[in-house]
Design a protein around this motif. Sequence first.
Motif, short mmCIF file in Angstrom:
data_model
loop_
_atom_site.label_atom_id
_atom_site.label_comp_id
_atom_site.label_asym_id
_atom_site.label_seq_id
_atom_site.Cartn_x
_atom_site.Cartn_y
_atom_site.Cartn_z
N UNK A 1 0.83 -1.19 0.00
CA UNK A 1 0.00 0.00 0.00
C UNK A 1 0.87 1.25 0.00
N UNK A 2 0.51 2.21 -0.84
CA UNK A 2 1.21 3.49 -0.92
C UNK A 2 0.19 4.58 -0.60
N UNK A 3 0.34 5.18 0.57
CA UNK A 3 -0.57 6.22 1.01
C UNK A 3 0.27 7.45 1.35
N UNK A 4 0.23 8.45 0.49
CA UNK A 4 1.10 9.62 0.65
C UNK A 4 0.48 10.65 1.59
N UNK A 5 1.26 11.65 1.92
CA UNK A 5 0.79 12.73 2.79
C UNK A 5 -0.31 13.55 2.14
N UNK A 6 -0.46 13.44 0.82
CA UNK A 6 -1.54 14.15 0.13
C UNK A 6 -2.91 13.63 0.57
N UNK A 7 -2.96 12.40 1.08
CA UNK A 7 -4.22 11.82 1.54
C UNK A 7 -4.68 12.50 2.83
N UNK A 8 -3.74 12.89 3.69
CA UNK A 8 -4.10 13.54 4.94
C UNK A 8 -3.01 13.35 5.98
N UNK A 9 -3.34 13.70 7.20
CA UNK A 9 -2.41 13.55 8.31
C UNK A 9 -2.21 12.09 8.67
N UNK A 10 -1.38 11.84 9.66
CA UNK A 10 -1.02 10.47 10.03
C UNK A 10 -2.23 9.64 10.43
N UNK A 11 -3.15 10.22 11.17
CA UNK A 11 -4.33 9.48 11.61
C UNK A 11 -5.18 9.06 10.41
N UNK A 12 -5.37 9.97 9.48
CA UNK A 12 -6.16 9.70 8.27
C UNK A 12 -5.46 8.65 7.42
N UNK A 13 -4.16 8.81 7.20
CA UNK A 13 -3.41 7.84 6.39
C UNK A 13 -3.48 6.44 6.99
N UNK A 14 -3.33 6.34 8.30
CA UNK A 14 -3.39 5.03 8.95
C UNK A 14 -4.78 4.41 8.83
#
Length: 115
Positions: free
Chosen positions: A45-58
């Motif tokens: 899985x590749x989830x960049x910082x563009x998706x959101x903060x750490x809580x959102x990405x996790x």
Amino acid sequence: MLPARSRMTAAADFRSAMRLGTRSGRATVVVHMRQTGNAQSIAGFAVSKAVGGAVIRNRVKRRLRAIMREVLPTLPDGTAVVIRALPRSAEVDFARLRADVTDAVGTATRKLSAL
């Protein structure tokens, strides 16, 4: 949770699947898929910082792992899948994310079998 043996961890595996495999995109995700010849299918899985903060990405990663736990056994052996989350993936509910992932995986599988 996706079993540890089914998780992609090596950077070379990510590069190989993303550069040499087939690709299928939806509004929330882009799925890269490649046949590796290994006995086990793996997912990364590749989830960049563009998706959101750490809580959102996790949260997005947890959802993607749960979806792939169901989808991975249905794929041919030796399939490497990388799911790249797009910023919209943080805004949609689980059902929509699951629909996008399963649809994109199905399309990528058809492309891969046509090669």
